[in-house]
Write a protein that holds these residues in place. Structure first.
Motif, PDB file in Angstrom:
ATOM      1  N   LEU A  15     -13.343   7.014  -5.849  1.00 57.80           N
ATOM      2  CA  LEU A  15     -13.070   5.670  -5.333  1.00 57.80           C
ATOM      3  C   LEU A  15     -11.578   5.340  -5.366  1.00 57.80           C
ATOM      4  CD1 LEU A  15     -16.022   3.610  -6.864  1.00 57.80           C
ATOM      5  CD2 LEU A  15     -15.620   4.060  -4.436  1.00 57.80           C
ATOM      6  N   THR A  16     -10.851   5.890  -6.329  1.00 55.28           N
ATOM      7  CA  THR A  16      -9.414   5.627  -6.422  1.00 55.28           C
ATOM      8  C   THR A  16      -8.573   6.743  -5.816  1.00 55.28           C
ATOM      9  OG1 THR A  16      -9.593   6.372  -8.733  1.00 55.28           O
ATOM     10  CG2 THR A  16      -9.420   4.000  -8.342  1.00 55.28           C
ATOM     11  N   GLY A  17      -9.192   7.781  -5.296  1.00 47.45           N
ATOM     12  CA  GLY A  17      -8.530   8.758  -4.459  1.00 47.45           C
ATOM     13  C   GLY A  17      -7.342   9.492  -5.041  1.00 47.45           C
ATOM     14  N   GLY A  18      -7.214   9.539  -6.361  1.00 45.62           N
ATOM     15  CA  GLY A  18      -6.098  10.251  -6.985  1.00 45.62           C
ATOM     16  C   GLY A  18      -4.920   9.381  -7.356  1.00 45.62           C
ATOM     17  N   LEU A  19      -4.936   8.105  -6.985  1.00 43.14           N
ATOM     18  CA  LEU A  19      -3.830   7.201  -7.332  1.00 43.14           C
ATOM     19  C   LEU A  19      -3.511   7.190  -8.828  1.00 43.14           C
ATOM     20  CD1 LEU A  19      -1.890   4.703  -6.640  1.00 43.14           C
ATOM     21  CD2 LEU A  19      -3.850   3.322  -7.361  1.00 43.14           C
ATOM     22  N   ASN A  77       4.196  10.863  -0.819  1.00 39.74           N
ATOM     23  CA  ASN A  77       4.452  10.095  -2.044  1.00 39.74           C
ATOM     24  C   ASN A  77       5.695  10.605  -2.766  1.00 39.74           C
ATOM     25  OD1 ASN A  77       0.975  10.518  -2.425  1.00 39.74           O
ATOM     26  ND2 ASN A  77       1.886   8.605  -1.730  1.00 39.74           N
ATOM     27  N   VAL A  78       5.851  11.915  -2.785  1.00 37.32           N
ATOM     28  CA  VAL A  78       7.017  12.505  -3.448  1.00 37.32           C
ATOM     29  C   VAL A  78       8.307  12.068  -2.752  1.00 37.32           C
ATOM     30  CG1 VAL A  78       8.211  14.666  -3.968  1.00 37.32           C
ATOM     31  CG2 VAL A  78       5.736  14.488  -4.341  1.00 37.32           C
ATOM     32  N   ALA A  79       8.325  12.166  -1.423  1.00 41.23           N
ATOM     33  CA  ALA A  79       9.530  11.791  -0.677  1.00 41.23           C
ATOM     34  C   ALA A  79       9.846  10.312  -0.862  1.00 41.23           C
ATOM     35  CB  ALA A  79       9.342  12.116   0.804  1.00 41.23           C
ATOM     36  N   ARG A  80       8.819   9.456  -0.807  1.00 42.31           N
ATOM     37  CA  ARG A  80       9.049   8.014  -0.958  1.00 42.31           C
ATOM     38  C   ARG A  80       9.527   7.686  -2.369  1.00 42.31           C
ATOM     39  NH1 ARG A  80       4.299   6.414  -0.047  1.00 42.31           N
ATOM     40  NH2 ARG A  80       4.542   6.264   2.209  1.00 42.31           N
ATOM     41  N   SER A  81       8.917   8.311  -3.363  1.00 37.84           N
ATOM     42  CA  SER A  81       9.311   8.072  -4.751  1.00 37.84           C
ATOM     43  C   SER A  81      10.769   8.441  -4.978  1.00 37.84           C
ATOM     44  CB  SER A  81       8.418   8.869  -5.701  1.00 37.84           C
ATOM     45  OG  SER A  81       7.087   8.391  -5.661  1.00 37.84           O
ATOM     46  N   ARG A  82      11.184   9.539  -4.385  1.00 36.53           N
ATOM     47  CA  ARG A  82      12.568   9.977  -4.538  1.00 36.53           C
ATOM     48  C   ARG A  82      13.520   8.987  -3.862  1.00 36.53           C
ATOM     49  NH1 ARG A  82      14.117  15.040  -5.941  1.00 36.53           N
ATOM     50  NH2 ARG A  82      12.106  15.923  -5.281  1.00 36.53           N
ATOM     51  N   ARG A  83      13.148   8.521  -2.667  1.00 32.30           N
ATOM     52  CA  ARG A  83      14.009   7.551  -1.954  1.00 32.30           C
ATOM     53  C   ARG A  83      14.177   6.266  -2.762  1.00 32.30           C
ATOM     54  NH1 ARG A  83      10.912   9.107   2.660  1.00 32.30           N
ATOM     55  NH2 ARG A  83       9.670   7.176   2.531  1.00 32.30           N
ATOM     56  N   ILE A  84      13.071   5.768  -3.314  1.00 26.63           N
ATOM     57  CA  ILE A  84      13.134   4.518  -4.068  1.00 26.63           C
ATOM     58  C   ILE A  84      13.978   4.684  -5.333  1.00 26.63           C
ATOM     59  CG2 ILE A  84      11.767   2.875  -5.408  1.00 26.63           C
ATOM     60  CD1 ILE A  84       9.517   3.267  -3.361  1.00 26.63           C
ATOM     61  N   ALA A  85      13.756   5.770  -6.065  1.00 23.12           N
ATOM     62  CA  ALA A  85      14.521   6.000  -7.291  1.00 23.12           C
ATOM     63  C   ALA A  85      16.005   6.135  -6.994  1.00 23.12           C
ATOM     64  CB  ALA A  85      14.004   7.249  -8.001  1.00 23.12           C
ATOM     65  N   GLU A  86      16.341   6.833  -5.927  1.00 26.63           N
ATOM     66  CA  GLU A  86      17.751   6.999  -5.568  1.00 26.63           C
ATOM     67  C   GLU A  86      18.374   5.684  -5.138  1.00 26.63           C
ATOM     68  OE1 GLU A  86      17.615  10.076  -2.636  1.00 26.63           O
ATOM     69  OE2 GLU A  86      17.528  11.706  -4.121  1.00 26.63           O
ATOM     70  N   ASP A 101       0.819  -1.210   0.000  1.00 23.58           N
ATOM     71  CA  ASP A 101       0.000   0.000   0.000  1.00 23.58           C
ATOM     72  C   ASP A 101       0.854   1.262   0.000  1.00 23.58           C
ATOM     73  OD1 ASP A 101       0.586  -0.987   2.699  1.00 23.58           O
ATOM     74  OD2 ASP A 101      -0.468   0.778   3.405  1.00 23.58           O
ATOM     75  N   LYS A 102       2.167   1.104   0.148  1.00 22.73           N
ATOM     76  CA  LYS A 102       3.077   2.246   0.044  1.00 22.73           C
ATOM     77  C   LYS A 102       3.662   2.330  -1.365  1.00 22.73           C
ATOM     78  CE  LYS A 102       2.533   3.165   4.410  1.00 22.73           C
ATOM     79  NZ  LYS A 102       1.686   4.311   4.815  1.00 22.73           N
ATOM     80  N   LEU A 103       4.010   1.177  -1.949  1.00 21.65           N
ATOM     81  CA  LEU A 103       4.517   1.201  -3.316  1.00 21.65           C
ATOM     82  C   LEU A 103       3.462   1.735  -4.277  1.00 21.65           C
ATOM     83  CD1 LEU A 103       6.562  -2.110  -3.671  1.00 21.65           C
ATOM     84  CD2 LEU A 103       7.421   0.214  -3.888  1.00 21.65           C
ATOM     85  N   ARG A 104       2.219   1.380  -4.023  1.00 22.25           N
ATOM     86  CA  ARG A 104       1.149   2.047  -4.734  1.00 22.25           C
ATOM     87  C   ARG A 104       1.055   3.464  -4.184  1.00 22.25           C
ATOM     88  NH1 ARG A 104      -4.346  -1.554  -5.189  1.00 22.25           N
ATOM     89  NH2 ARG A 104      -3.820  -2.704  -7.068  1.00 22.25           N
ATOM     90  N   SER A 105       1.048   4.428  -5.066  1.00 23.90           N
ATOM     91  CA  SER A 105       1.182   5.808  -4.619  1.00 23.90           C
ATOM     92  C   SER A 105      -0.182   6.423  -4.296  1.00 23.90           C
ATOM     93  CB  SER A 105       1.901   6.625  -5.708  1.00 23.90           C
ATOM     94  OG  SER A 105       2.879   7.467  -5.151  1.00 23.90           O
ATOM     95  N   TRP A 106      -0.799   5.939  -3.190  1.00 21.93           N
ATOM     96  CA  TRP A 106      -2.078   6.500  -2.766  1.00 21.93           C
ATOM     97  C   TRP A 106      -1.852   7.869  -2.107  1.00 21.93           C
ATOM     98  CZ3 TRP A 106      -6.143   3.963  -4.523  1.00 21.93           C
ATOM     99  CH2 TRP A 106      -6.056   2.580  -4.728  1.00 21.93           C
ATOM    100  N   PRO A 107      -2.519   8.919  -2.551  1.00 18.81           N
ATOM    101  CA  PRO A 107      -2.389  10.224  -1.884  1.00 18.81           C
ATOM    102  C   PRO A 107      -2.894  10.161  -0.446  1.00 18.81           C
ATOM    103  CG  PRO A 107      -3.324  10.482  -4.079  1.00 18.81           C
ATOM    104  CD  PRO A 107      -3.335   9.007  -3.777  1.00 18.81           C
ATOM    105  N   GLY A 108      -2.456  11.131   0.358  1.00 19.72           N
ATOM    106  CA  GLY A 108      -2.890  11.224   1.741  1.00 19.72           C
ATOM    107  C   GLY A 108      -4.166  12.027   1.873  1.00 19.72           C
TER     108      GLY A 108
END
Length: 501
Positions: free
Chosen positions: A398-402, A160-169, A145-152
């Motif tokens: 229903l998909t909340g912006g994902l 999501n931005v911070a996590r995406s950057r960490r994973i890419a790096e 549920d974190k790898l899927r980029s569900w907005p808060g």
């Protein structure tokens, strides 16, 4: 495509890391790989299953350079006199195991097809028993549920931005050539390498979900090596966006499919004697939708702490994650209704879905992100994602912006990325597509886009019901019969047809 299920590949055999092979003399041709088969019958699988390791180049532009090993499997025809060829079973994903899918589906295929085919499959690079590809992604970022980029809450995407950057790096720092090699095009090349190793001039293919995109690439690049091709549950092959297009389609797809669940969860039959209490969520379908949207937004702001898993609260992301997965098959409707019922009850202890409880392996997370990020370049503007998330969230709550949200691909670094493959109508007319009308992952509109790209090469069978994965999946006798007839005789319908639900 891109579902929670795609992020959890079962490991059936041991894996190895990418290794360097001795470079042959200049001008030498790469030898056809040799397969050494050994018995590997799996629990619940068919007798006679065998496994081997297939050697493939890490980079096909350097065929004599470093190599990887792919776990491959086969189940030989038990009626050699009836055998007409080899059928490759291509799994969904990115990140699903072909060996596992072969094990699961072979008994049904044997009933449907008799001894017409040897049945074979492989684990894509980085998956299951194939050579590992990993990034060193932090455990806290590897929950599904974190790898899927569900907005808060309220559509906020800062986390999501911070996590995406960490994973890419992490992938740029630790992934190396193995992670850079994860792509749909390389999976298609690996399929042809497998064909060569099997000694076949042509192969037939049954592909599912994301695997149908890989197979469409195979039919584009290696069409002369295809016999009969089945694309089951296809996504839009837009070569400019690829996975971004699949995600964008999720909003309307989930909304359309949710109507089936809403009808089920408002049916008075849920209150019949012997039924589990509380699964009739409302008196009318539209009320089910309203309460689910309101519940998801409330859980975004205030997650429910009373759960069966210490340290994991039920939030809007987990609810929406479970909702999307449950829409794949009607059999999962009770699971979703139970979660909604308990989430609304302040005194109830909520059961957190099993795939959320344990982080994915670094390998599974790297494969999922690596493929979608290596296939095509994604936009990098955070402000652009914020605007698109707000609009998508308002249109498809229903998909909340994902479907419009940022992913590690926005910060991905891959100097080896190749040009995406464009699917065209050039090639043999030997493709049969089958699709559910209301598919929450690969919507019918995406299948129509695939068919338009393929032109006269493809015929489309539409099954008039909801679900994902049609052939031998949602138990539609009409659809199953059309696909079986095609694989046995090569006969396709003269025109596109519809099968009742």
């Amino acid at each position: 495509m891109l579902s929670g299920a795609t992020l959890a590949s079962a490991v059936l055999t041991g894996g190895t890391t990418a290794q360097a092979a001795p470079a042959p003399a200049s001008g030498a041709r790469a030898a056809v790989p040799v397969l050494t088969w050994t018995p590997c019958v799996q629990p619940g699988g068919p007798p006679g299953q065998e496994c081997a390791q297939l050697t493939v180049p890490v980079d096909y532009r350097a065929p004599h350079g470093p190599t990887m090993q792919l776990a491959v499997s086969r189940i030989l025809s038990t009626s050699p006199g009836e055998r007409r060829g080899t059928l490759v079973v291509v799994p969904g994903g990115p990140g699903n195991s072909g060996v596992q899918r072969l094990t699961q589906k072979a008994p049904a295929l044997q009933v449907q097809l008799g001894g017409a085919y040897d049945l074979v499959a492989f684990d894509p690079r980085g998956v299951g028993g194939s050579s590992k590809a990993a990034c060193g992604i932090d455990e806290k970022d590897r929950r599904v549920d974190k790898l899927r980029s569900w907005p808060g809450a309220g559509g906020d995407i800062s986390e999501n931005v911070a996590r995406s950057r960490r994973i890419a790096e992490a992938c740029a720092r630790n992934g190396g050539a193995a992670v850079r090699s994860l792509s749909s095009l390389n999976q298609a090349r690996d399929l042809d390498r497998f064909r060569q190793a099997l000694g076949e001039q042509k192969v037939s293919v049954w592909s599912n979900s994301y695997g149908s995109y890989v197979t469409a690439i195979y039919a584009e690049r290696f069409g002369h090596r295809t016999d009969r091709v089945v694309l089951d549950s296809s996504g839009d092959p837009d070569h400019r966006r690829v996975a971004r297009r699949w995600l964008a389609n999720a909003g309307p797809a989930v909304e359309e499919r949710f109507a089936d669940f809403a009808a089920w969860a408002s049916d008075p039959a849920r209150e019949a004697p012997g039924q589990e209490p509380g699964l009739r969520l409302a008196a009318r379908p539209e009320e089910v939708r309203s309460l689910v949207v309101a519940l998801a937004e409330r859980l975004e702001r205030q997650p429910k702490e009373r759960t069966d898993t210490a340290g994991i609260a039920l939030d809007g992301a987990i609810l929406r994650h479970t909702l999307w997965g449950a829409l794949y098959n009607d059999n999962s409707f009770p699971v979703l209704a139970r979660l909604i019922r308990d989430a609304r009850d302040p005194a109830a202890v909520v059961a957190i879905p099993g795939d959320v409880k344990k982080p994915l392996s670094d390998q599974d997370a790297a494969v999922f992100m690596g493929v979608i990020c290596n296939d095509v370049t994604w936009p990098g503007s955070v402000a652009g994602y914020e605007r698109r998330v707000a609009a998508d969230r308002a249109r498809y709550p229903l998909t909340g912006g994902l479907p419009a949200n940022i992913a590690p691909c926005a910060f991905w670094q891959n100097p080896d990325r190749e040009k995406p493959v464009r699917i065209t109508g050039e090639g043999p007319a030997n493709i049969l597509m089958i699709q559910a009308r209301r598919d929450p992952a690969t919507p019918h509109s995406g299948a129509l886009a695939m068919q338009r790209a393929l032109g006269d090469r493809a015929r489309l069978v539409t099954v008039e019901r909801g679900g994902h994965g049609v052939y031998l999946g949602i138990r539609n006798p009409c659809g199953d019969a059309v696909v079986t007839k095609f694989l046995l005789t090569g006969e396709r319908p003269e025109r596109d047809i519809s099968c009742g639900g």
